[in-house]
Design an enzyme around this catalytic site. Structure first.
Site: not given
Length: 192
Positions: A101, A143-144, A147
């Site tokens: 990341c 994953h994004e 956030h």
């Protein structure tokens, strides 16, 4: 429209839940999209979320259309911008894989993710889009989107023994090293 500083793990802004975008045509959103594009390109990321550049809005960008030097074994993903994404797993299959990341520089870890995912969101023109992804693209979008909810990949590690500095994991043969051609391409991109 510029390359923005990427917030790093430990910054409390990365742990906040992001706000829904009310108007995709707002000048702030148009500017944010360009900043995300410039920043992810400059840092050769597989993706980037607005909170990583200090903007607490539900906007993510992933892919880039060509091979990514940080993930040389992964397939190319067309650049995709999503506003207010909603993810739904397809099936119950999970897949373990290595992640890094831009907000956790120099570290990698093994994370379990849904192997297939359906998303619904607005695109940069404000139109609703939906699509199904599998494999590496499914991993990247999950994953994004983490956030957007204040979650970083170390929060999802399969086990703490799979978390370490990229160079150490490469030296130990746990993850593959970048080939010399890929390292050269990576260095050239940084110089540009």
């Amino acid at each position: 429209m510029a390359v923005k500083e990427i917030l790093r793990m430990g910054n409390p802004q990365l742990r906040k839940v992001s706000n829904v975008v009310d108007d995709a045509s707002d000048e702030l959103i148009i500017s944010l999209i360009k900043d995300l594009q410039d920043t992810v390109k400059a840092h050769q990321g597989a993706g980037l979320a607005a909170p990583q550049i200090g903007v607490p809005l539900r906007v993510v960008l992933f892919g880039g259309g060509g091979p990514n030097p940080r993930y040389p074994e992964a397939p190319s993903i067309p650049q995709t911008l999503l506003i207010n994404p909603v993810l739904t797993p397809i099936g119950s299959d999970l897949e373990d894989g290595w992640e890094g990341c831009l907000s956790v520089p120099g570290l990698r870890g093994k994370v379990s993710r849904w192997s297939r995912i359906h998303y619904r969101a607005l695109n940069e023109d404000g139109f609703e889009v939906e699509h199904c992804l599998e494999g590496f693209p499914a991993r990247v979008i999950q994953h994004e989107c983490d956030h957007l909810d204040g979650v970083l990949f170390p929060d999802r590690l399969v086990d703490s023994a799979s978390f370490g500095f990229t160079g150490e994991l490469e030296t130990a043969g746990i993850i593959e090293k970048l080939s010399s051609a890929e390292q050269k391409a990576s260095q050239q991109s940084r110089a540009d």
